[in-house]
Design a protein around this motif. Sequence first.
Motif, PDB file in Angstrom:
ATOM      1  N   LEU A 152       0.850  -1.186   0.000  1.00 58.16           N
ATOM      2  CA  LEU A 152       0.000   0.000   0.000  1.00 58.16           C
ATOM      3  C   LEU A 152       0.889   1.241   0.000  1.00 58.16           C
ATOM      4  CD1 LEU A 152      -2.400  -1.193   2.837  1.00 58.16           C
ATOM      5  CD2 LEU A 152      -2.798  -1.369   0.385  1.00 58.16           C
ATOM      6  N   VAL A 153       0.662   2.142  -0.905  1.00 60.89           N
ATOM      7  CA  VAL A 153       1.476   3.356  -1.028  1.00 60.89           C
ATOM      8  C   VAL A 153       0.715   4.522  -0.405  1.00 60.89           C
ATOM      9  CG1 VAL A 153       2.640   4.937  -2.609  1.00 60.89           C
ATOM     10  CG2 VAL A 153       2.560   2.484  -3.127  1.00 60.89           C
ATOM     11  N   VAL A 154       1.350   5.201   0.559  1.00 62.21           N
ATOM     12  CA  VAL A 154       0.715   6.346   1.219  1.00 62.21           C
ATOM     13  C   VAL A 154       1.653   7.551   1.159  1.00 62.21           C
ATOM     14  CG1 VAL A 154      -0.641   4.916   2.792  1.00 62.21           C
ATOM     15  CG2 VAL A 154       1.633   5.675   3.480  1.00 62.21           C
ATOM     16  N   ARG A 155       1.055   8.739   1.068  1.00 62.79           N
ATOM     17  CA  ARG A 155       1.829   9.981   1.090  1.00 62.79           C
ATOM     18  C   ARG A 155       2.264  10.272   2.523  1.00 62.79           C
ATOM     19  NH1 ARG A 155       0.982  15.238   2.377  1.00 62.79           N
ATOM     20  NH2 ARG A 155      -1.166  14.764   3.016  1.00 62.79           N
ATOM     21  N   THR A 156       3.451  10.803   2.707  1.00 64.43           N
ATOM     22  CA  THR A 156       3.965  11.085   4.044  1.00 64.43           C
ATOM     23  C   THR A 156       4.220  12.582   4.233  1.00 64.43           C
ATOM     24  OG1 THR A 156       6.260  10.693   3.340  1.00 64.43           O
ATOM     25  CG2 THR A 156       5.046   8.825   4.250  1.00 64.43           C
ATOM     26  N   VAL A 157       4.068  13.027   5.476  1.00 64.68           N
ATOM     27  CA  VAL A 157       4.342  14.408   5.854  1.00 64.68           C
ATOM     28  C   VAL A 157       5.769  14.485   6.391  1.00 64.68           C
ATOM     29  CG1 VAL A 157       3.671  16.298   7.391  1.00 64.68           C
ATOM     30  CG2 VAL A 157       1.916  14.803   6.405  1.00 64.68           C
ATOM     31  N   SER A 158       6.543  15.450   5.903  1.00 64.86           N
ATOM     32  CA  SER A 158       7.945  15.556   6.310  1.00 64.86           C
ATOM     33  C   SER A 158       8.080  16.319   7.622  1.00 64.86           C
ATOM     34  CB  SER A 158       8.770  16.245   5.211  1.00 64.86           C
ATOM     35  OG  SER A 158      10.146  16.216   5.538  1.00 64.86           O
ATOM     36  N   ARG A 159       7.458  15.768   8.652  1.00 63.35           N
ATOM     37  CA  ARG A 159       7.534  16.358   9.991  1.00 63.35           C
ATOM     38  C   ARG A 159       7.407  15.229  10.992  1.00 63.35           C
ATOM     39  NH1 ARG A 159       3.159  19.349  10.078  1.00 63.35           N
ATOM     40  NH2 ARG A 159       4.162  21.215   9.233  1.00 63.35           N
ATOM     41  N   ALA A 160       8.191  15.282  12.066  1.00 59.42           N
ATOM     42  CA  ALA A 160       8.167  14.229  13.092  1.00 59.42           C
ATOM     43  C   ALA A 160       7.878  14.852  14.451  1.00 59.42           C
ATOM     44  CB  ALA A 160       9.485  13.475  13.129  1.00 59.42           C
ATOM     45  N   LEU A 161       7.134  14.120  15.254  1.00 58.05           N
ATOM     46  CA  LEU A 161       6.872  14.527  16.630  1.00 58.05           C
ATOM     47  C   LEU A 161       7.792  13.740  17.550  1.00 58.05           C
ATOM     48  CD1 LEU A 161       5.036  16.035  18.729  1.00 58.05           C
ATOM     49  CD2 LEU A 161       3.646  13.948  18.766  1.00 58.05           C
ATOM     50  N   ALA A 219      17.574  13.623  19.122  1.00 61.18           N
ATOM     51  CA  ALA A 219      16.797  13.143  17.979  1.00 61.18           C
ATOM     52  C   ALA A 219      16.244  14.317  17.172  1.00 61.18           C
ATOM     53  CB  ALA A 219      15.669  12.244  18.464  1.00 61.18           C
ATOM     54  N   ALA A 220      15.755  15.356  17.847  1.00 57.02           N
ATOM     55  CA  ALA A 220      15.209  16.517  17.150  1.00 57.02           C
ATOM     56  C   ALA A 220      16.270  17.197  16.299  1.00 57.02           C
ATOM     57  CB  ALA A 220      14.631  17.498  18.170  1.00 57.02           C
ATOM     58  N   ILE A 221      17.483  17.321  16.849  1.00 53.45           N
ATOM     59  CA  ILE A 221      18.581  17.927  16.076  1.00 53.45           C
ATOM     60  C   ILE A 221      18.911  17.055  14.864  1.00 53.45           C
ATOM     61  CG2 ILE A 221      21.037  18.523  16.163  1.00 53.45           C
ATOM     62  CD1 ILE A 221      20.580  19.299  19.114  1.00 53.45           C
ATOM     63  N   GLY A 222      18.927  15.737  15.071  1.00 61.45           N
ATOM     64  CA  GLY A 222      19.207  14.834  13.961  1.00 61.45           C
ATOM     65  C   GLY A 222      18.162  14.934  12.867  1.00 61.45           C
ATOM     66  N   LEU A 223      16.894  15.061  13.246  1.00 59.16           N
ATOM     67  CA  LEU A 223      15.831  15.207  12.253  1.00 59.16           C
ATOM     68  C   LEU A 223      16.011  16.483  11.443  1.00 59.16           C
ATOM     69  CD1 LEU A 223      12.832  14.123  14.513  1.00 59.16           C
ATOM     70  CD2 LEU A 223      13.563  12.931  12.433  1.00 59.16           C
ATOM     71  N   ALA A 224      16.259  17.588  12.137  1.00 60.10           N
ATOM     72  CA  ALA A 224      16.439  18.859  11.436  1.00 60.10           C
ATOM     73  C   ALA A 224      17.632  18.811  10.498  1.00 60.10           C
ATOM     74  CB  ALA A 224      16.597  19.990  12.457  1.00 60.10           C
ATOM     75  N   ASP A 225      18.695  18.124  10.913  1.00 61.44           N
ATOM     76  CA  ASP A 225      19.908  18.065  10.100  1.00 61.44           C
ATOM     77  C   ASP A 225      19.713  17.270   8.808  1.00 61.44           C
ATOM     78  OD1 ASP A 225      21.215  19.625  11.910  1.00 61.44           O
ATOM     79  OD2 ASP A 225      22.367  18.008  12.836  1.00 61.44           O
ATOM     80  N   VAL A 226      18.715  16.392   8.774  1.00 60.32           N
ATOM     81  CA  VAL A 226      18.450  15.649   7.527  1.00 60.32           C
ATOM     82  C   VAL A 226      17.251  16.221   6.782  1.00 60.32           C
ATOM     83  CG1 VAL A 226      19.492  13.528   8.376  1.00 60.32           C
ATOM     84  CG2 VAL A 226      17.038  13.902   8.723  1.00 60.32           C
ATOM     85  N   GLY A 227      16.784  17.403   7.206  1.00 55.88           N
ATOM     86  CA  GLY A 227      15.740  18.088   6.463  1.00 55.88           C
ATOM     87  C   GLY A 227      14.324  17.737   6.838  1.00 55.88           C
ATOM     88  N   ILE A 228      14.113  17.223   8.046  1.00 56.40           N
ATOM     89  CA  ILE A 228      12.772  16.891   8.513  1.00 56.40           C
ATOM     90  C   ILE A 228      12.420  17.807   9.683  1.00 56.40           C
ATOM     91  CG2 ILE A 228      11.317  15.110   9.554  1.00 56.40           C
ATOM     92  CD1 ILE A 228      13.054  13.028   8.173  1.00 56.40           C
ATOM     93  N   GLN A 229      11.271  18.454   9.606  1.00 55.24           N
ATOM     94  CA  GLN A 229      10.839  19.307  10.708  1.00 55.24           C
ATOM     95  C   GLN A 229      10.602  18.457  11.960  1.00 55.24           C
ATOM     96  OE1 GLN A 229       7.638  22.090   9.819  1.00 55.24           O
ATOM     97  NE2 GLN A 229       8.030  21.838   7.632  1.00 55.24           N
ATOM     98  N   ALA A 230      10.933  19.015  13.108  1.00 56.81           N
ATOM     99  CA  ALA A 230      10.766  18.293  14.369  1.00 56.81           C
ATOM    100  C   ALA A 230       9.976  19.149  15.343  1.00 56.81           C
ATOM    101  CB  ALA A 230      12.126  17.948  14.969  1.00 56.81           C
ATOM    102  N   VAL A 231       9.052  18.497  16.039  1.00 52.37           N
ATOM    103  CA  VAL A 231       8.286  19.141  17.103  1.00 52.37           C
ATOM    104  C   VAL A 231       8.534  18.343  18.380  1.00 52.37           C
ATOM    105  CG1 VAL A 231       6.008  19.791  17.942  1.00 52.37           C
ATOM    106  CG2 VAL A 231       6.525  19.957  15.498  1.00 52.37           C
ATOM    107  N   VAL A 232       9.077  18.999  19.396  1.00 51.08           N
ATOM    108  CA  VAL A 232       9.378  18.344  20.668  1.00 51.08           C
ATOM    109  C   VAL A 232       8.320  18.744  21.682  1.00 51.08           C
ATOM    110  CG1 VAL A 232      11.063  18.037  22.511  1.00 51.08           C
ATOM    111  CG2 VAL A 232      11.846  18.409  20.164  1.00 51.08           C
ATOM    112  N   VAL A 233       7.706  17.754  22.313  1.00 50.10           N
ATOM    113  CA  VAL A 233       6.724  18.034  23.358  1.00 50.10           C
ATOM    114  C   VAL A 233       7.227  17.424  24.658  1.00 50.10           C
ATOM    115  CG1 VAL A 233       5.373  16.013  22.646  1.00 50.10           C
ATOM    116  CG2 VAL A 233       4.322  17.744  24.087  1.00 50.10           C
TER     117      VAL A 233
END
Length: 600
Positions: A156-165, A176-190
């Motif tokens: 099954l093919v699904v579209r993905t959002v380039s943001r991680a929580l 992990a948040a810094i690593g995500l940003a460094d590879v071009g993925i937005q990060a939200v830390v809660v």
Amino acid sequence: MTTPDSPEPVADASATSGTPERRIGVYICHCGGNISDYVDVEAVREALKDEPGVVVSESPVFACSDGTQHDMIDDIRGRNLDGLVVASCSPKLHQVTFRNVAKRADLNQYAYTQVNVREQDSWAHPHDRSGATEKAIGLVRAGVAKTRLSDPLEPLVVRTVSRALVVGGGITGLRAAIGLADVGIQAVVVERAATLGGWVGTFGATFPDDASGAEEVAGLVEEIRKRRDITTYTGAELTGKSGSFGNYTVELTLHRDGSDKVLSLEVGSIIVATGFDAYSPDDGEFGYGIDGVVTLPEFKAMVDAGPSGGLTWRGRQVRSIAYVYCVGSRQEAGGNEYCSKYCCTATIHASLQVGTVDPSIRQYHLYRDIRAYGRNELLYNASREAGSTYVKFADDQPPSVAALPTGGLAVTVTDLLTESRELTIGVDLVVLVTGMVPRDPSRLVEVLKLPVGSDGFFNEIHPKLRPVETVVDGVMIAGCCQSPRTVGESVSAGLAAVAQSAALLKKGFAELEPLVARVNPEKCTGSGECLSSCPYDAITSIEWEGRSIASVDPATCKGCGGCVPVCGRDAIDLLGYTDAQMRAAIEEMVATERPKEPVA
């Protein structure tokens, strides 16, 4: 695939039974003796070679070897195989391997079946070669019967959002948040607490290099401020999740000035890094509650305060310390049976700090086993060389702690290193070396449907092969929320979750397993029983041709099959494990007879 708008009628899979035109290749692995030492592999091969639909029956020494994989590909292409059965070890180990073999040979990867004859047969029956061989024949025949009825399925093919929580603002979540940003993925830390940093943010010097935990966290927070792709929320928590893999809508509740504010956002993946709690001893446990008996976190805070005039406890100079190891860890059944892994080294490191403050302080380490593994053993050696005394006690003879009438504490222990002599040691301070315990997982289990192990920590799919993934697609776990571990190990797990998120999100789409439940709308009566049976909320009720029926969202379904048996009309099937396939496999197992002559 069933969609909410237009459910597909499902053909009765039993109509495809007995299809002699199937061309299946069967490979029974010796597994280097793990199977062939207990099962007559050649007898299994002979029994399968004339099975209906089987055109290739081989018995390689190692089915997973590169050479055998190439032989399989040649057979698939040269013999026009449309099904593949490999009888070897657990699918957890090599299912992906043989699916890739099928894909490389242009065979549908879901026309492959792995039969586990190692864990389920040869290792289970090492003293019954004849019975193990008979069982292996039945297992492989069942696999062939299932494969005969397999349908070509596509991911099954699904579209993905380039943001991680990232749930958790400790050192694992921040890195992990810094690593995500460094590879071009937005990060939200809660982060639930009012400040970032978690446990490490409260520490002074940490092992093995005396780096300040507080300074490490401050450096990470500063790096986060420099990155526009990272957003942090403190005093907040994850309270809701909806949608499907790659397109989750999460609900964050922000606690502000006595009121709550709800924020919704879309994310493609979720990394859970919620950390741990410290074990809290019961009153009286190893003297806890007596003046002068403290836990390891309390002692660590004392040492990190950096007293210039020596170590003191409530205004009194501390001249001697006893450390009691394994408090709250490695307990009898009913307690925390696991090893907390970090506390031996943390205690040894703290004792070295004490020696730096005042080398004259006498220090006694009362232990069951010292588990300062890897290069941390150097700290253990340094501690002994600095004058610390190590006293080993038996598992069933833990030390006892009592207050002395004249002040101070008496620790009584039977020392296995001195011919099991009973020693009574007078000290000013007793440190209970407390381990990690899991934080209450109930909220995240409710929101994310995360599995929890018997120890209370979150469970990954496989500790070696898929160490940060969970059964919920796109939801990863990292750090001490999945097991006790050191700072370095936790950060490594966080970066592994980053790599996994990047692999899922950077392409803009992801492929999911098609092994999901499917509803036959012609049979469904809309009773609704299946809706409450789904732990992932993948089933909804829709209108179809003027009546209500069940509909499965394939992107949310995890293929657990829990909905199948509750349907009284047999309207639900699990693709790849249909009722027809499983009935055929069971019938083959039942039909297998014990050989008249014992197998040599």
